[in-house]
Design an enzyme around this catalytic site. Structure first.
Site, PDB file in Angstrom:
ATOM      1  N   HIS A   1       0.839  -1.205   0.000  1.00 44.93           N
ATOM      2  CA  HIS A   1       0.000   0.000   0.000  1.00 44.93           C
ATOM      3  C   HIS A   1       0.877   1.259   0.000  1.00 44.93           C
ATOM      4  O   HIS A   1       0.721   2.143  -0.849  1.00 44.93           O
ATOM      5  CB  HIS A   1      -0.905  -0.018   1.239  1.00 44.93           C
ATOM      6  CG  HIS A   1      -1.740   1.217   1.418  1.00 44.93           C
ATOM      7  ND1 HIS A   1      -3.084   1.249   1.166  1.00 44.93           N
ATOM      8  CD2 HIS A   1      -1.419   2.472   1.822  1.00 44.93           C
ATOM      9  CE1 HIS A   1      -3.552   2.468   1.394  1.00 44.93           C
ATOM     10  NE2 HIS A   1      -2.551   3.232   1.810  1.00 44.93           N
ATOM     11  N   GLU A   2       1.786   1.328   0.941  1.00 44.15           N
ATOM     12  CA  GLU A   2       2.638   2.517   1.034  1.00 44.15           C
ATOM     13  C   GLU A   2       3.539   2.627  -0.191  1.00 44.15           C
ATOM     14  O   GLU A   2       3.836   3.727  -0.664  1.00 44.15           O
ATOM     15  CB  GLU A   2       3.473   2.485   2.324  1.00 44.15           C
ATOM     16  CG  GLU A   2       2.648   2.480   3.611  1.00 44.15           C
ATOM     17  CD  GLU A   2       1.613   3.590   3.683  1.00 44.15           C
ATOM     18  OE1 GLU A   2       1.818   4.648   3.040  1.00 44.15           O
ATOM     19  OE2 GLU A   2       0.578   3.408   4.350  1.00 44.15           O
TER      20      GLU A   2
HETATM   21 ZN   LIG Z   1      -2.619   5.295   2.216  1.00 41.36          ZN
END
Ligand SMILES: [Zn+2]
Length: 701
Positions: free
Chosen positions: A494-495
């Site tokens: 995600h990051e």
């Molecule tokens: Zn985020």
């Protein structure tokens, strides 16, 4: 207006003093120098705590001078001498801010925290000094009103519109009296916000469920141990303490067989800020929402939601309700089915209870064990942190042709940081990437992405971005590797998705490049990356057992996939109920007079929330809506609609399909916030996002 002048004068005064004081310091203060480091990465090793305050103060003073020069320019306003000139201003302030706010999150200390307290109000006053400057506003307004006749690119148009709106939203068009009232409102809201948060914290710390050994039925050993340690820490020797802090709450309500105790603890959690007395948040919330309504009305909006949504992708309350109402019926149906399964289980146990919020976690766990047999400890050995990082790089390579090469000569702010050059398919440098994934006490919790330098390309001066990711995973030790949980692997991807959004930016102006997009859009490029993590084709690339090197076996992959829809009705309903509650508070058109609990009940009855579920945040501890997410808690869902719909394109065309990846890169990742977000999406997908993908992913159809 007097107040404004005072703040302005004070700002100048401070910097005058420091300027004379700081002349000696400037020679050894890295913020005043050109950085001849590799790729212009800040020389972290040379920056000392004493260097920040003077650079901030001088940086603000210099910036203000530049702004005054723009505002007082005798020439008629043009895009170049006003908007672009402002984009180019604030060099020193940007330099020091980017370093400083990297460290406040990732590697702080007492002295940095003290500087932060001192500098925050100065920065917010600095902001007001710019966006309440009438001369500056007049120039922006003249350009905005003449925009049809100006020959501007799409990006320039968007930038002009952004600045115009920002001035309006700050109150630049108001008269003196209104401006004074606006400042009063802003100040009062910020005081109330802090108080609201502090009350929640105090309530959390106040609640104690103190138990004896014979009250622990069902709890696993590690949960008992944690309870004993928590008790000992507070001086309750020989007892067991459970609190409303999530790491204590969730294991207890998941495993405790004592329904009455589960109820006591869960009630402690959901009554935070709603117990009367000095820590009660009901009146604070009422005042905040009423002040917001007053402010919105002053600025010409019907409701606070209209004001807050103006620069979002879903830019009206109707659009937000439209989205929520599309997903809600399927979600509540799914939640009811989940509840009925639990009810049936209680009947089998001879209890026949009505499932309540303190029962949900307990029965959900039993169903998970019975129907899904997914054991996290079987998965983790395949998710060694280096392998997962490698997986994210492989994905970036397969989709976008990027290569990440680790470098040893790039400055870093902590030895744990790893530094990379990022090159495109032609071997050209597109950015610098820093990753800082391991826990340490100088870091705040959670995981995030940010930048030390935004990508921009003004006047042919191409500036490549410096992007970083931070996390709090366990650090490997000499004899133990760092193995991630499934959630952590998703977090990493995600990051990394946010990082790609920053790295692949190809914009002109820094203030709208990279992740500078509307709040209800920005989680889309990050969330979409999570989709690949547990796809069999992707797992085959990176999920190797840390001891044997074997790739994850098929039966494990299948179990992961099957468990993907577990408890999704609950998760969606709990989240969406809070989103509806947020919107209810911020679409009022008259000051709120009703009791807060009555208001909450009415809003929840209207959507037909079931007794077994409470909103993820009740009014009195909903910090998102007293803070920056007012009329914005729905944002995650909006991003998720797009991410599910976008990933469906990859499922249709191939997980690593080049054409789809190129379109995604061109229309989404490279564009920053330079266009209308919906237009960007339509350019990528050929149509508006459909919510069917989300329903399918969550197992709702
Ligand atoms: Zn985020």
């Amino acid at each position: 207006m007097k107040k404004l002048l005072y703040v302005l004068a004070a700002g100048v005064l401070i910097s005058c003093q420091t300027q004379s004081e700081n002349t000696d310091m400037q020679t050894d203060n890295p913020f005043y120098q050109e950085w001849d480091t590799p790729y212009g990465v800040p020389p972290f090793g040379q920056i000392k705590n004493k260097h920040y305050s003077p650079a901030f103060e001088d940086g603000m003073a210099q910036h203000l001078k530049e702004v005054e020069a723009i505002a007082g320019n005798p020439d008629a306003p043009t895009f170049d001498n006003t908007i672009e000139a402002f984009e180019k201003s604030g060099d020193l302030l940007n330099k020091v801010s980017n370093v400083f706010f990297t460290l406040t999150g990732a590697h702080t200390n007492d002295s940095i925290q003290a500087i932060q307290k001192e500098i925050s109000p100065l920065l917010s006053a600095h902001n007001d000094n710019i966006f309440l400057n009438s001369d500056f506003f007049d120039r922006v307004k003249a350009l905005y009103e003449d925009r049809e006749n100006l020959v501007l690119t799409i990006e320039q148009n968007k930038l002009l519109e952004n600045y115009y709106n920002r001035f309006i939203r700050s109150g630049a068009a108001l008269d003196k009296e209104q401006k004074a009232r606006m400042r009063e409102i802003n100040e009062r809201i910020s005081v109330l916000q802090v108080q609201f948060g502090e009350n929640v914290l105090k309530e959390e710390n106040k609640f104690e469920l103190l138990l004896e050994e014979d009250q622990l039925d069902g709890l696993p050993e590690n949960v008992k141990t944690a309870g004993a340690e928590a008790a000992a820490e507070k001086g309750y020797e020989g007892k067991y303490l459970f609190t409303t802090h999530r790491p204590s709450l969730y294991p207890f309500i998941t495993y405790s067989e004592n329904r009455e105790l589960r109820k006591q603890l869960k009630m402690g959690y959901i009554m935070r800020g709603d117990n009367g007395g000095e820590l009660d948040n009901k009146e604070i919330l009422r005042e905040i929402v009423n002040l917001r309504l007053e402010k919105a009305n002053m600025l010409g909006f019907d409701t606070h939601a209209d004001y807050a949504l103006q620069d979002r992708m879903l830019n009206t309350p109707d659009n937000v309700y439209d989205l929520l109402d599309k997903v809600w019926p399927a979600a509540i149906e799914a939640a009811k089915k989940e509840r009925d399964l639990m009810k049936a289980m209680s009947v089998e146990e001879g209890l026949d209870i009505d499932i309540m919020p303190w029962d949900w976690w307990y029965y959900a766990e039993k169903i998970k064990v019975r129907d899904y047999s997914l054991d996290e400890s079987e998965i983790s050995p395949y998710l060694m942190v280096d392998n997962v990082i490698n997986g994210s790089f492989i994905l970036a390579n397969k989709l976008f042709g990027l290569t990440f090469e680790e470098q040893t000569n790039i400055p870093k702010y902590h030895p744990d940081v790893r530094t990379y050059t990022v090159k495109n398919e032609n071997g050209e440098l597109v950015g610098i990437y820093l990753s800082d994934w391991f826990y340490r006490s100088s870091k705040r919790g959670g995981a995030w992405m940010s930048n030390i330098r935004e990508q921009s390309n003004m006047d042919g001066n191409e500036v490549i971005p410096i992007i970083y990711n931070v996390g709090n995973f366990n650090k490997p030790t000499a004899d133990k590797p760092s193995l991630l949980s499934m959630d952590q692997a998703l977090t990493l991807f995600h990051e990394f998705g946010h990082a790609l959004h920053g790295l692949l930016s190809e914009c002109t102006y820094p203030s709208i490049s990279g992740t500078a997009t509307p709040r209800d859009f920005v989680e889309f490029p990050s969330q979409v990356m999570e989709n690949w993590v547990f796809e069999p084709e992707m797992l085959a690339q990176y999920a190797f057992h840390y001891e044997t090197g074997e790739v994850m076996p098929d039966d494990l992959v299948q179990k992961i996939r099957k468990a993907g829809t577990f408890n999704q009705g609950f998760g969606t309903v709990e989240y969406m109920a809070a989103s509806y509650l947020d919107m209810a508070y911020h679409t009022i058109t008259e000051p709120l007079a009703m009791d807060i609990n009555q208001f909450e009940d009415a809003a929840m009855n209207e959507i037909g929330l079931i007794d077994a579920i409470v909103p993820r945040y009740r009014s009195t501890y909903f910090r998102h809506i007293t803070g920056g997410y007012s009329a914005g808690y729905y944002s995650y869902l909006n991003s998720e609609i797009m991410d599910a719909d976008a990933f469906a394109a990859f499922k249709e065309n191939g997980l690593f399909d080049e054409t789809t990846a190129n379109a995604f890169r061109e229309h989404i990742l490279s564009r920053g916030g330079t266009m209308d977000a919906m237009e960007m999406y339509v350019n990528f997908r050929g149509r508006k996002p459909s919510y069917e993908g989300l329903l399918e992913r969550r197992g709702f159809n």
